[in-house]
Motif scaffolding. Structure first.
Motif, PDB file in Angstrom:
ATOM      1  N   LEU A 122     -37.459 -52.977  39.965  1.00 47.07           N
ATOM      2  CA  LEU A 122     -37.446 -54.013  40.999  1.00 47.07           C
ATOM      3  C   LEU A 122     -38.862 -54.502  41.302  1.00 47.07           C
ATOM      4  O   LEU A 122     -39.071 -55.696  41.532  1.00 47.07           O
ATOM      5  CB  LEU A 122     -36.786 -53.484  42.282  1.00 47.07           C
ATOM      6  N   LEU A 123     -39.821 -53.581  41.251  1.00 47.87           N
ATOM      7  CA  LEU A 123     -41.207 -53.969  41.496  1.00 47.87           C
ATOM      8  C   LEU A 123     -41.698 -54.924  40.403  1.00 47.87           C
ATOM      9  O   LEU A 123     -42.324 -55.944  40.687  1.00 47.87           O
ATOM     10  CB  LEU A 123     -42.106 -52.735  41.581  1.00 47.87           C
ATOM     11  N   SER A 124     -41.411 -54.612  39.154  1.00 43.87           N
ATOM     12  CA  SER A 124     -41.814 -55.483  38.037  1.00 43.87           C
ATOM     13  C   SER A 124     -41.183 -56.871  38.188  1.00 43.87           C
ATOM     14  O   SER A 124     -41.842 -57.890  37.988  1.00 43.87           O
ATOM     15  CB  SER A 124     -41.379 -54.891  36.698  1.00 43.87           C
ATOM     16  N   PHE A 125     -39.902 -56.881  38.535  1.00 42.50           N
ATOM     17  CA  PHE A 125     -39.198 -58.149  38.733  1.00 42.50           C
ATOM     18  C   PHE A 125     -39.884 -58.961  39.833  1.00 42.50           C
ATOM     19  O   PHE A 125     -40.180 -60.150  39.669  1.00 42.50           O
ATOM     20  CB  PHE A 125     -37.735 -57.877  39.103  1.00 42.50           C
ATOM     21  N   THR A 126     -40.157 -58.309  40.960  1.00 41.66           N
ATOM     22  CA  THR A 126     -40.745 -58.997  42.110  1.00 41.66           C
ATOM     23  C   THR A 126     -42.149 -59.496  41.794  1.00 41.66           C
ATOM     24  O   THR A 126     -42.513 -60.622  42.145  1.00 41.66           O
ATOM     25  CB  THR A 126     -40.771 -58.062  43.337  1.00 41.66           C
ATOM     26  N   LEU A 127     -42.930 -58.671  41.120  1.00 48.64           N
ATOM     27  CA  LEU A 127     -44.301 -59.059  40.764  1.00 48.64           C
ATOM     28  C   LEU A 127     -44.338 -60.297  39.870  1.00 48.64           C
ATOM     29  O   LEU A 127     -45.288 -61.074  39.928  1.00 48.64           O
ATOM     30  CB  LEU A 127     -45.015 -57.909  40.057  1.00 48.64           C
ATOM     31  N   THR A 128     -43.316 -60.476  39.056  1.00 52.89           N
ATOM     32  CA  THR A 128     -43.254 -61.648  38.182  1.00 52.89           C
ATOM     33  C   THR A 128     -43.308 -62.928  39.004  1.00 52.89           C
ATOM     34  O   THR A 128     -43.893 -63.921  38.582  1.00 52.89           O
ATOM     35  CB  THR A 128     -41.938 -61.619  37.364  1.00 52.89           C
ATOM     36  N   TYR A 129     -42.743 -62.896  40.201  1.00 55.96           N
ATOM     37  CA  TYR A 129     -42.661 -64.093  41.029  1.00 55.96           C
ATOM     38  C   TYR A 129     -43.673 -64.106  42.173  1.00 55.96           C
ATOM     39  O   TYR A 129     -44.256 -65.143  42.486  1.00 55.96           O
ATOM     40  CB  TYR A 129     -41.244 -64.261  41.588  1.00 55.96           C
ATOM     41  N   VAL A 130     -43.896 -62.958  42.788  1.00 54.17           N
ATOM     42  CA  VAL A 130     -44.758 -62.901  43.968  1.00 54.17           C
ATOM     43  C   VAL A 130     -46.235 -62.801  43.593  1.00 54.17           C
ATOM     44  O   VAL A 130     -47.090 -63.381  44.255  1.00 54.17           O
ATOM     45  CB  VAL A 130     -44.339 -61.716  44.879  1.00 54.17           C
ATOM     46  N   ARG A 131     -46.549 -62.082  42.551  1.00 59.28           N
ATOM     47  CA  ARG A 131     -47.904 -61.951  42.006  1.00 59.28           C
ATOM     48  C   ARG A 131     -48.920 -61.395  42.994  1.00 59.28           C
ATOM     49  O   ARG A 131     -50.091 -61.762  42.973  1.00 59.28           O
ATOM     50  CB  ARG A 131     -48.383 -63.291  41.451  1.00 59.28           C
ATOM     51  N   ASP A 132     -48.442 -60.522  43.856  1.00 59.24           N
ATOM     52  CA  ASP A 132     -49.313 -59.820  44.795  1.00 59.24           C
ATOM     53  C   ASP A 132     -48.704 -58.437  44.971  1.00 59.24           C
ATOM     54  O   ASP A 132     -47.653 -58.297  45.599  1.00 59.24           O
ATOM     55  CB  ASP A 132     -49.368 -60.578  46.124  1.00 59.24           C
ATOM     56  N   LYS A 133     -49.360 -57.435  44.380  1.00 57.61           N
ATOM     57  CA  LYS A 133     -48.734 -56.113  44.304  1.00 57.61           C
ATOM     58  C   LYS A 133     -48.387 -55.516  45.668  1.00 57.61           C
ATOM     59  O   LYS A 133     -47.269 -55.037  45.859  1.00 57.61           O
ATOM     60  CB  LYS A 133     -49.607 -55.151  43.497  1.00 57.61           C
ATOM     61  N   PRO A 134     -49.303 -55.505  46.636  1.00 53.21           N
ATOM     62  CA  PRO A 134     -48.927 -54.929  47.941  1.00 53.21           C
ATOM     63  C   PRO A 134     -47.723 -55.631  48.581  1.00 53.21           C
ATOM     64  O   PRO A 134     -46.856 -54.989  49.160  1.00 53.21           O
ATOM     65  CB  PRO A 134     -50.195 -55.099  48.790  1.00 53.21           C
ATOM     66  N   ILE A 135     -47.674 -56.947  48.459  1.00 53.59           N
ATOM     67  CA  ILE A 135     -46.537 -57.684  49.043  1.00 53.59           C
ATOM     68  C   ILE A 135     -45.259 -57.343  48.289  1.00 53.59           C
ATOM     69  O   ILE A 135     -44.211 -57.107  48.896  1.00 53.59           O
ATOM     70  CB  ILE A 135     -46.812 -59.203  49.035  1.00 53.59           C
ATOM     71  N   ALA A 136     -45.338 -57.307  46.962  1.00 54.40           N
ATOM     72  CA  ALA A 136     -44.163 -56.967  46.150  1.00 54.40           C
ATOM     73  C   ALA A 136     -43.680 -55.554  46.474  1.00 54.40           C
ATOM     74  O   ALA A 136     -42.473 -55.318  46.598  1.00 54.40           O
ATOM     75  CB  ALA A 136     -44.502 -57.096  44.669  1.00 54.40           C
ATOM     76  N   GLU A 137     -44.605 -54.613  46.613  1.00 55.51           N
ATOM     77  CA  GLU A 137     -44.221 -53.232  46.954  1.00 55.51           C
ATOM     78  C   GLU A 137     -43.506 -53.188  48.298  1.00 55.51           C
ATOM     79  O   GLU A 137     -42.481 -52.507  48.445  1.00 55.51           O
ATOM     80  CB  GLU A 137     -45.473 -52.335  46.989  1.00 55.51           C
TER      81      GLU A 137
END
Length: 197
Positions: free
Chosen positions: A31-46
């Motif tokens: 889910l983190l990898s999926f989210t990072l693809t779109y959000v591109r900000d690791k702390p926010i994605a986490e």
């Protein structure tokens, strides 16, 4: 990939912490990898992924036993990412509008300053236009504008001296400046100087 079946979903719905921990360990990084693809900000994605799991745990009892928990989590993460990206887009749009307004204002100031001819500002023609406007004013309006722009008096001082309200002073100044704006339209730089004087 481990498929979480109906029995597994039932365990989570019933509060089985071991089942929940397994679900978290297996799906978190995906889910983190999926989210990072779109959000591109690791702390926010986490935060988004962790919030999705927390929401699942808090709402587990409201889920239908046949719920596909993986799809449910992905939907929550997807919606959070969409909301975040839409907020970013709105912010960028507002910044572009603001920047475009600033650029427009700067362009206006540049062109006005370039057009400014100090000799022409105090030419006989401009003085004659102002004199003509002042002579056409009712006596009260003429006194107000002279005290305001030439004698450098405050609106309060003018009101006290003439025995009128401050609103009355403001009314006269606004009316006269509109008239001057019309008469001096070809001398914008002078009008600006006159209005801030």
């Amino acid at each position: 990939m481990i498929l979480f079946d109906r029995d597994f979903s039932a365990k989570i719905i019933n509060g089985d912490k071991k089942a929940f921990d397994l679900l978290f360990r297996v799906l978190y990084s995906r889910l983190l990898s999926f989210t990072l693809t779109y959000v591109r900000d690791k702390p926010i994605a986490e935060n988004m992924v962790q919030d999705a799991f927390l929401l699942l745990w808090e709402r587990r009892e409201t889920l239908h036993p046949d719920s596909n928990i993986q799809a449910w989590l992905l939907t929550v993460v997807k919606n959070n990412a969409l909301n975040h990206i839409n907020r970013q887009k709105r912010q960028v749009n507002m910044e572009q509008i603001y920047t475009s307004r600033i650029i427009g204002e700067l362009d206006l100031r540049i062109s006005s300053l370039k057009a400014c001819d100090p000799e022409a500002m105090f030419s006989n023609e401009v003085e004659s236009i102002i004199q003509k406007v002042l002579e056409s004013l009712p006596e009260q309006g003429r006194k107000v504008i002279i005290m305001s722009r030439f004698d450098d008096m405050s609106n309060k001082e003018i009101a006290e001296k003439l025995g009128i309200t401050i609103k009355g002073v403001e009314y006269h100044i606004t009316k006269i400046l509109k008239l001057l704006r019309t008469e001096l339209k070809d001398y914008l730089y002078f009008l600006l100087f006159f209005m801030i004087y």
